[in-house]
Design a protein around this motif. Structure first.
Motif, short mmCIF file in Angstrom:
data_model
loop_
_atom_site.label_atom_id
_atom_site.label_comp_id
_atom_site.label_asym_id
_atom_site.label_seq_id
_atom_site.Cartn_x
_atom_site.Cartn_y
_atom_site.Cartn_z
N ALA A 53 0.84 -1.20 0.00
CA ALA A 53 0.00 0.00 0.00
C ALA A 53 0.87 1.25 0.00
O ALA A 53 0.61 2.22 -0.74
N LEU A 54 1.93 1.24 0.81
CA LEU A 54 2.85 2.38 0.88
C LEU A 54 3.56 2.59 -0.45
O LEU A 54 3.73 3.73 -0.90
N TYR A 55 3.94 1.49 -1.10
CA TYR A 55 4.63 1.58 -2.39
C TYR A 55 3.77 2.32 -3.41
O TYR A 55 4.25 3.21 -4.12
N TYR A 56 2.47 1.97 -3.48
CA TYR A 56 1.60 2.58 -4.50
C TYR A 56 1.22 4.02 -4.16
O TYR A 56 1.15 4.87 -5.04
N ILE A 57 0.99 4.31 -2.88
CA ILE A 57 0.63 5.69 -2.54
C ILE A 57 1.84 6.60 -2.69
O ILE A 57 1.71 7.78 -3.02
N ASP A 58 3.04 6.04 -2.50
CA ASP A 58 4.27 6.81 -2.73
C ASP A 58 4.40 7.17 -4.21
O ASP A 58 4.76 8.29 -4.57
N LYS A 59 4.08 6.21 -5.08
CA LYS A 59 4.11 6.47 -6.53
C LYS A 59 3.11 7.56 -6.89
O LYS A 59 3.40 8.45 -7.69
N ASN A 89 4.36 10.97 -5.92
CA ASN A 89 5.39 11.43 -6.85
C ASN A 89 4.80 12.04 -8.12
O ASN A 89 5.41 12.91 -8.75
N ILE A 90 3.59 11.60 -8.47
CA ILE A 90 2.91 12.15 -9.65
C ILE A 90 2.16 13.43 -9.29
O ILE A 90 2.17 14.40 -10.04
N ASP A 91 1.53 13.45 -8.12
CA ASP A 91 0.75 14.62 -7.70
C ASP A 91 0.94 14.84 -6.20
O ASP A 91 0.25 14.25 -5.38
N SER A 92 1.88 15.70 -5.87
CA SER A 92 2.23 15.92 -4.45
C SER A 92 1.27 16.88 -3.76
O SER A 92 1.44 17.18 -2.58
N GLU A 93 0.27 17.39 -4.49
CA GLU A 93 -0.69 18.33 -3.89
C GLU A 93 -2.03 17.67 -3.59
O GLU A 93 -2.99 18.35 -3.25
N ASN A 94 -2.10 16.35 -3.70
CA ASN A 94 -3.37 15.65 -3.52
C ASN A 94 -3.55 15.26 -2.05
O ASN A 94 -2.84 14.43 -1.51
N VAL A 95 -4.54 15.87 -1.40
CA VAL A 95 -4.79 15.64 0.02
C VAL A 95 -5.13 14.18 0.30
O VAL A 95 -4.68 13.60 1.30
N ALA A 101 3.15 13.60 6.94
CA ALA A 101 2.02 13.45 6.01
C ALA A 101 0.77 14.16 6.53
O ALA A 101 0.07 14.85 5.77
N PHE A 102 0.49 14.01 7.82
CA PHE A 102 -0.66 14.72 8.39
C PHE A 102 -0.46 16.24 8.30
O PHE A 102 -1.40 16.99 8.03
N ARG A 103 0.80 16.69 8.52
CA ARG A 103 1.09 18.12 8.41
C ARG A 103 0.83 18.61 6.98
O ARG A 103 0.29 19.70 6.78
N ARG A 104 1.21 17.79 6.00
CA ARG A 104 0.98 18.17 4.60
C ARG A 104 -0.51 18.27 4.28
O ARG A 104 -0.94 19.19 3.56
N THR A 105 -1.32 17.36 4.83
CA THR A 105 -2.76 17.42 4.56
C THR A 105 -3.34 18.72 5.11
O THR A 105 -4.20 19.34 4.48
N ILE A 106 -2.85 19.14 6.28
CA ILE A 106 -3.32 20.40 6.87
C ILE A 106 -2.86 21.58 6.02
O ILE A 106 -3.63 22.50 5.73
N GLU A 107 -1.60 21.55 5.59
CA GLU A 107 -1.07 22.62 4.74
C GLU A 107 -1.86 22.75 3.44
O GLU A 107 -1.99 23.83 2.88
N LEU A 108 -2.38 21.60 2.97
CA LEU A 108 -3.14 21.60 1.72
C LEU A 108 -4.62 21.90 1.93
O LEU A 108 -5.43 21.79 1.01
#
Length: 466
Positions: free
Chosen positions: A321-327, A330-336, A358-365
């Motif tokens: 799961a981590l492998y695919y969400i990481d991919k 990498n394609i869209d780093s702005e997707n909450v 990751a949680f910090r990024r969701t808040i930033e977005l």
């Protein structure tokens, strides 16, 4: 032998493009230039249309139609003042040319002066031979003003003039939808279908209205009629599949979606839905195959990456799961949605620093859900980042005042920081809001929960008479 109109147009285009390549000046009559310009505009070749207008006016400087194309170019380039001056000059010469009124209305519309634009379009309507086009423009002006009743009226008048103007039909349904007049939309469409029984677009729209109202069997019948009217109508198969999914007819839905794959290039949506149906049927391998095809077809479709990630997450295969969400990130780093899943998976893998990031990024977005704030604070507490946890919780409290989940956590963190007064204040607040949530202190801050002073505050709240 006389050429057909299409052959004549193609010949004119070929001569024009040959002239551009060789720099030899050839003569074209004004109508040929008009056809050439219209062709380029319809195909989005604005630079070539501009060249044709320039050369056309050099050869036919008095042509009103070519000057109107020039106006259209200026409007397209947002040179509204220049376009307006040209139109004023043309109006002096030709007050009975509806295109002058239409282009003046276009300029007013660009300036958000929609009411005056409508007044000019009403003048154009009085003198035009093409009422449908002007009525459609009036409908659009009312749409811009969000006057959906009047917009609907003018699009209906437009459709009366030209029953094959499907853009008008779509706009009518858009107005019905916005006004939430779904029953009225069905009545209107049924009246339209009485006159046009093989209009696949109308059947498709009836089906969508029935779907909104949850009349699923009627929706399926409508989509079937759309398919009978046009058996290559991909939209009808897709909507039919969606309704079949709602009815838990997963085998039938797979069949509907699969038909679309043979009609055109596979759509990522159809591949995703087939995968979802297989997943519901317990066909795990087939589900995974289609999810994989979906992201191969369209790597920007977030639902595809989420489907694969969730597929592995449900099976507790967190590394995959981590492998695919990481991919996906990498394609869209702005997707909450990606970051939320990345945080949850990292948490399960005890990758706490990555989860916190990751949680910090969701808040930033811009994701301010309570769960996000609370989950981040729990990780910060686990990492011993108490000051950061306090800052996070105080920010959360601005969005969720009087929230017990936040107050219990603030109490615990302040006690950890040896700020007893603040800890006591927030504990009392939390007990006042939701006394039954006291297990938050017990579970996250067990050492604080065992303190005598804390137990006394809790017991006093739970047993005020003691």
């Amino acid at each position: 032998m006389q050429m057909s109109p299409n052959e004549h147009n193609n010949f004119s285009l070929s001569r024009f493009e040959s002239m551009l390549k060789t720099n030899n000046v050839l003569f074209f009559d004004s109508e040929e230039f008009e056809e050439i310009i219209q062709h380029y505009l319809e195909n989005g070749k604005i630079a070539l249309a501009r060249k044709a207008v320039k050369l056309g006016l050099e050869q036919h400087p008095t042509s009103t139609n070519l000057k109107l194309f020039q106006v259209e170019m200026y409007i397209f380039e947002n040179k509204l003042d220049i376009a307006e001056e040209l139109l004023d000059d043309l109006y002096v010469l030709e007050q009975s040319n509806e295109e002058i009124y239409i282009q003046k209305a276009n300029i007013l519309s660009r300036r958000d002066n929609h009411k005056e634009a409508i007044l000019l379009l009403e003048k154009a309507l009085e003198i035009t031979n093409d009422e449908a086009d002007v009525l459609s423009l009036m409908g659009m002006e009312y749409l811009f003003m969000e006057d959906f009743e009047n917009a609907k009226y003018y699009f209906m008048k437009c459709l009366e003039q030209d029953e094959e103007d499907y853009s008008a039909l779509y706009n009518i349904i858009y107005c019905f939808d916005y006004l939430e007049q779904h029953e009225a939309a069905i009545d209107y469409l049924n009246d339209f279908l009485n006159k046009n029984p093989y209009c696949e677009v109308a059947w498709h729209q009836v089906g969508k209205q029935y779907t909104v109202l949850k009349y699923f069997k009627k929706a399926l019948a409508a989509f079937d009629f759309a398919i009978i009217s046009d058996d290559s109508f991909i939209g009808a198969y897709l909507e039919k599949g969606k309704v079949q999914e709602k009815l838990k007819q997963y085998h039938e839905a797979i069949e509907s979606y699969s038909i679309t794959l043979g009609l055109d290039d596979p759509t990522s949506f159809a591949l995703l839905r087939i995968g979802k149906c297989h997943e519901k049927l317990g066909n795990s391998e087939l589900a995974l195959q289609f999810f994989t095809k979906c992201v191969e077809e369209d790597s920007l479709l977030d639902k595809g990456w989420i489907a694969i990630t969730d597929f592995y997450f449900k099976r507790k295969n967190y590394q995959k799961a981590l492998y695919y969400i990481d991919k996906a990130i990498n394609i869209d780093s702005e997707n909450v949605l990606y970051w939320k899943r990345y945080a949850r998976i990292s948490n399960r893998l005890n990758h706490f620093e990555e989860a916190e990031h990751a949680f910090r990024r969701t808040i930033e977005l811009g994701n301010y859900e309570l769960e996000t704030w609370v989950s981040r604070s729990d990780i910060l507490i686990r990492l011993g980042e108490y000051e950061a946890a306090v800052n996070n919780l105080n920010q959360a409290a601005e969005f969720y005042p009087e929230c017990a989940e936040i107050e219990y956590r603030l109490a615990g963190v302040y006690y950890y920081l040896n700020e007893e007064t603040k800890g006591e204040y927030h504990l009392k607040n939390a007990l006042k809001f939701e006394p039954e949530f006291v297990m938050i202190i017990e579970e996250i801050f067990p050492s604080i929960y065992e303190r005598k002073s804390v137990r006394e505050i809790i017991q006093k709240r739970q047993n005020p008479s003691v």
